[in-house]
Design a protein around this motif. Structure first.
Motif, PDB file in Angstrom:
ATOM      1  N   GLY A 206     -27.265  21.900  14.037  1.00 41.95           N
ATOM      2  CA  GLY A 206     -26.553  20.625  13.952  1.00 41.95           C
ATOM      3  C   GLY A 206     -26.508  20.098  12.527  1.00 41.95           C
ATOM      4  N   ALA A 207     -27.659  20.215  11.888  1.00 46.04           N
ATOM      5  CA  ALA A 207     -27.707  19.782  10.490  1.00 46.04           C
ATOM      6  C   ALA A 207     -26.797  20.649   9.624  1.00 46.04           C
ATOM      7  N   ALA A 208     -26.818  21.976   9.933  1.00 44.97           N
ATOM      8  CA  ALA A 208     -25.975  22.884   9.160  1.00 44.97           C
ATOM      9  C   ALA A 208     -24.501  22.581   9.391  1.00 44.97           C
ATOM     10  N   GLU A 209     -24.170  22.303  10.677  1.00 44.14           N
ATOM     11  CA  GLU A 209     -22.769  21.985  10.976  1.00 44.14           C
ATOM     12  C   GLU A 209     -22.318  20.731  10.229  1.00 44.14           C
ATOM     13  N   ARG A 210     -23.214  19.727  10.219  1.00 48.97           N
ATOM     14  CA  ARG A 210     -22.835  18.491   9.514  1.00 48.97           C
ATOM     15  C   ARG A 210     -22.652  18.749   8.021  1.00 48.97           C
ATOM     16  N   VAL A 211     -23.545  19.590   7.481  1.00 50.95           N
ATOM     17  CA  VAL A 211     -23.437  19.915   6.063  1.00 50.95           C
ATOM     18  C   VAL A 211     -22.156  20.688   5.789  1.00 50.95           C
ATOM     19  N   VAL A 212     -21.865  21.674   6.693  1.00 50.52           N
ATOM     20  CA  VAL A 212     -20.673  22.494   6.500  1.00 50.52           C
ATOM     21  C   VAL A 212     -19.418  21.636   6.616  1.00 50.52           C
ATOM     22  N   GLU A 213     -19.374  20.809   7.681  1.00 51.10           N
ATOM     23  CA  GLU A 213     -18.199  19.964   7.881  1.00 51.10           C
ATOM     24  C   GLU A 213     -17.968  19.033   6.685  1.00 51.10           C
ATOM     25  N   ALA A 214     -19.073  18.536   6.171  1.00 46.13           N
ATOM     26  CA  ALA A 214     -18.946  17.618   5.039  1.00 46.13           C
ATOM     27  C   ALA A 214     -18.432  18.321   3.794  1.00 46.13           C
ATOM     28  N   ASN A 215     -18.668  19.618   3.703  1.00 44.42           N
ATOM     29  CA  ASN A 215     -18.308  20.339   2.488  1.00 44.42           C
ATOM     30  C   ASN A 215     -17.079  21.222   2.650  1.00 44.42           C
ATOM     31  N   LEU A 216     -16.547  21.296   3.932  1.00 46.71           N
ATOM     32  CA  LEU A 216     -15.381  22.151   4.131  1.00 46.71           C
ATOM     33  C   LEU A 216     -14.088  21.378   3.850  1.00 46.71           C
ATOM     34  N   ASP A 217     -13.803  21.188   2.620  1.00 43.20           N
ATOM     35  CA  ASP A 217     -12.531  20.574   2.253  1.00 43.20           C
ATOM     36  C   ASP A 217     -11.471  21.666   2.136  1.00 43.20           C
ATOM     37  N   ALA A 218     -10.296  21.309   1.717  1.00 48.98           N
ATOM     38  CA  ALA A 218      -9.197  22.259   1.629  1.00 48.98           C
ATOM     39  C   ALA A 218      -9.540  23.400   0.683  1.00 48.98           C
ATOM     40  N   GLU A 219     -10.199  23.092  -0.379  1.00 47.63           N
ATOM     41  CA  GLU A 219     -10.566  24.155  -1.335  1.00 47.63           C
ATOM     42  C   GLU A 219     -11.548  25.134  -0.712  1.00 47.63           C
ATOM     43  N   ALA A 220     -12.525  24.568   0.024  1.00 45.87           N
ATOM     44  CA  ALA A 220     -13.497  25.443   0.671  1.00 45.87           C
ATOM     45  C   ALA A 220     -12.827  26.291   1.749  1.00 45.87           C
ATOM     46  N   GLN A 221     -11.897  25.672   2.483  1.00 45.55           N
ATOM     47  CA  GLN A 221     -11.193  26.436   3.512  1.00 45.55           C
ATOM     48  C   GLN A 221     -10.417  27.591   2.879  1.00 45.55           C
ATOM     49  N   THR A 222      -9.728  27.296   1.795  1.00 49.51           N
ATOM     50  CA  THR A 222      -8.979  28.340   1.107  1.00 49.51           C
ATOM     51  C   THR A 222      -9.898  29.451   0.621  1.00 49.51           C
ATOM     52  N   ARG A 223     -11.032  29.048   0.087  1.00 52.86           N
ATOM     53  CA  ARG A 223     -11.986  30.048  -0.404  1.00 52.86           C
ATOM     54  C   ARG A 223     -12.479  30.940   0.741  1.00 52.86           C
ATOM     55  N   LEU A 224     -12.760  30.322   1.900  1.00 51.05           N
ATOM     56  CA  LEU A 224     -13.206  31.100   3.062  1.00 51.05           C
ATOM     57  C   LEU A 224     -12.118  32.085   3.515  1.00 51.05           C
ATOM     58  N   ILE A 225     -10.853  31.595   3.487  1.00 50.02           N
ATOM     59  CA  ILE A 225      -9.743  32.487   3.886  1.00 50.02           C
ATOM     60  C   ILE A 225      -9.611  33.641   2.907  1.00 50.02           C
ATOM     61  N   GLU A 226      -9.692  33.344   1.633  1.00 51.12           N
ATOM     62  CA  GLU A 226      -9.597  34.402   0.630  1.00 51.12           C
ATOM     63  C   GLU A 226     -10.737  35.401   0.779  1.00 51.12           C
ATOM     64  N   ASN A 227     -11.918  34.868   1.027  1.00 52.83           N
ATOM     65  CA  ASN A 227     -13.053  35.783   1.213  1.00 52.83           C
ATOM     66  C   ASN A 227     -12.832  36.696   2.418  1.00 52.83           C
ATOM     67  N   TYR A 228     -12.288  36.107   3.480  1.00 53.63           N
ATOM     68  CA  TYR A 228     -12.026  36.896   4.693  1.00 53.63           C
ATOM     69  C   TYR A 228     -11.022  38.002   4.399  1.00 53.63           C
ATOM     70  N   ILE A 229      -9.903  37.608   3.702  1.00 54.40           N
ATOM     71  CA  ILE A 229      -8.864  38.604   3.404  1.00 54.40           C
ATOM     72  C   ILE A 229      -9.443  39.721   2.529  1.00 54.40           C
ATOM     73  N   ASN A 230     -10.203  39.331   1.527  1.00 50.28           N
ATOM     74  CA  ASN A 230     -10.771  40.348   0.628  1.00 50.28           C
ATOM     75  C   ASN A 230     -11.773  41.231   1.353  1.00 50.28           C
ATOM     76  N   GLN A 231     -12.575  40.620   2.229  1.00 51.15           N
ATOM     77  CA  GLN A 231     -13.584  41.400   2.963  1.00 51.15           C
ATOM     78  C   GLN A 231     -12.918  42.393   3.913  1.00 51.15           C
ATOM     79  N   ILE A 232     -11.882  41.955   4.622  1.00 48.71           N
ATOM     80  CA  ILE A 232     -11.169  42.860   5.530  1.00 48.71           C
ATOM     81  C   ILE A 232     -10.530  43.997   4.727  1.00 48.71           C
ATOM     82  N   GLY A 233      -9.971  43.652   3.581  1.00 52.06           N
ATOM     83  CA  GLY A 233      -9.301  44.658   2.778  1.00 52.06           C
ATOM     84  C   GLY A 233     -10.257  45.659   2.170  1.00 52.06           C
ATOM     85  N   SER A 234     -11.504  45.253   1.931  1.00 54.65           N
ATOM     86  CA  SER A 234     -12.463  46.172   1.298  1.00 54.65           C
ATOM     87  C   SER A 234     -13.151  47.079   2.316  1.00 54.65           C
ATOM     88  N   GLU A 235     -13.007  46.804   3.595  1.00 56.10           N
ATOM     89  CA  GLU A 235     -13.717  47.621   4.596  1.00 56.10           C
ATOM     90  C   GLU A 235     -13.005  48.949   4.808  1.00 56.10           C
TER      91      GLU A 235
END
Lengths: 235, 175
Positions: A206-235
């Motif tokens: 719960g604490a982690a979720e609150r921390v994540v939600e508080a820090n998941l702004d648009a930039e963080a979301q974009t970074r997560l998406i980019e990381n996902y795309i790069n990770q899928i592409g590197s496998e």
């Protein structure tokens, strides 16, 4: 047996003969009667009564009368007539005894002997039977004792077996109860640990979720998406 | 409605879309509308309620779509609602997307994300998925805030989960 029976018969006949003779002389004649009767008889025999002679001077006559009525008879030899009558009676009685008495007595004695023998046989048989019954009773008693011993031993063995079974069952139950108690305790401990971990996880996540939600702004979301795309592409 | 009838409706929609213009755009708009219906129980019940006159339901569709979709897409959805298939729009839309992608020798990749993906991101994601799965895919983005962050991609029966929601779930299970 026969000899004894004969002697007893003769003795009885003699006693009856002389007893009867003695009793007749003593009861029927007094001294006066004897003197008078004998005197009259002697005087008639000698003819004194017809001649008016008293006969008292006849010494021989007086001796006879004296001998007969005053002097005592021989204690051993009875009078001849008594011997005759006694002997006749004896012979009659002996004949009667031989004809009827002895067979009857013999029959009674035989019957008695047979009865005694039969009683003895019955007694012997009863004794044998009693011994047989006793033996049977003793055998039955021995069997009963043996049966009783066997029953007691069987009961003792059953009791021992039952005791052993109960002991084993009790030990088994105790072991099962201990095992079950251990299992229950372990399950309770695991449930408590699970509940505790769940609560800790709820708190932490719960604490982690609150921390994540508080820090998941648009930039963080974009970074997560980019990381996902790069990770899928590197496998 | 049977699967066979769903397929026939999907084929009809595709035929109309291909005849009118680019079928891909209609597929995409229909797919988005289906996801919107999926996210609203009231809308789904309204479009499938036979007691409401068909004209009223069509008017609701047109008011709802407005100018956010092509006229072809609006007409097709209005036609489905008037035909009493408002409750089956999601299945029909999914089937339309699959049939359209299949006609182009591609698979549909449903991408769940909190935010919309840019065209560049969709192109690079399609490329990465092809290298990972060996399939040419068409990206269909579905906005889903429950994923919290990251992406979840489902290609047919295969799921590639990189969402924050799943990370937190794994964290919870790790305790």
């Amino acid at each position: 047996m026969k000899k004894r029976l004969f002697i007893a018969s003769v003795a009885g006949a003699l006693l009856l003969t002389f007893g009867m003779a003695g009793s007749a002389s003593a009861s029927g004649e007094t001294l006066e009667g004897c003197l008078l009767e004998d005197l009259i008889e002697k005087l008639e025999e000698r003819g004194h009564l017809d001649g008016g002679h008293s006969g008292l001077d006849d010494e021989e006559l007086l001796k006879e009368i004296k001998k007969k009525c005053i002097e005592a008879p021989s204690p051993i030899l009875p009078e001849v007539n008594e011997i005759i009558w006694g002997g006749g009676a004896f012979l009659v009685l002996l004949a009667l005894m031989l004809w009827k008495g002895f067979p009857a007595v013999k029959k009674i004695m035989d019957e008695r002997s047979e009865k005694i023998a039969s009683d003895l046989d019955q007694a012997d048989q009863a004794k044998v039977d009693a011994r047989a019954v006793k033996t049977q009773y003793e055998a039955e008693l021995a069997d009963a004792k043996s049966e009783a011993s066997r029953i007691i031993e069987e009961a003792r063995q059953q009791a021992e077996s039952l005791r052993a079974d109960l002991q084993v069952r009790a030990e088994t139950d105790i072991a099962e109860m201990r095992t079950q108690a251990s299992v229950d305790l372990e399950a309770a401990r695991e449930r408590a640990m699970g509940d505790l971990q769940a609560e800790v996880a709820d708190i932490v996540v719960g604490a982690a979720e609150r921390v994540v939600e508080a820090n998941l702004d648009a930039e963080a979301q974009t970074r997560l998406i980019e990381n996902y795309i790069n990770q899928i592409g590197s496998e | 409605m049977s699967e066979e009838r769903i397929i026939k409706y999907a084929e009809a929609v595709l035929a109309v879309a291909s005849a009118e213009n680019d079928g891909t755009e209609v597929e995409d708009e229909l797919f988005r509308f289906a996801r919107a219906v999926e996210g609203s129980d009231d809308l789904r019940l309204t479009l499938s309620d036979a007691k409401i006159p068909a004209a009223r339901r069509q008017q609701i569709v047109e008011d709802l779509i407005g100018d956010q979709a092509t006229s072809t897409t609006t007409a097709l959805i209005s036609m489905l609602v008037a035909a009493g298939r408002g409750g089956d729009i999601q299945r029909i839309a999914d089937q339309v997307v699959e049939l359209g992608a299949a006609s182009r020798a591609k698979a549909v990749a449903e991408v769940y994300s909190v935010i919309e993906l840019t065209d560049d991101q969709q192109i690079r994601l399609a490329s990465s998925l092809k290298s990972a799965t060996g399939k040419d895919v068409e990206i269909k983005v579905i906005i889903d805030e429950t994923v919290m962050g990251g992406l979840l991609v489902q290609i047919e029966d295969e799921v590639i989960d990189g969402t924050v929601r799943t990370r937190l779930k794994q964290l919870r299970e790790a305790f």
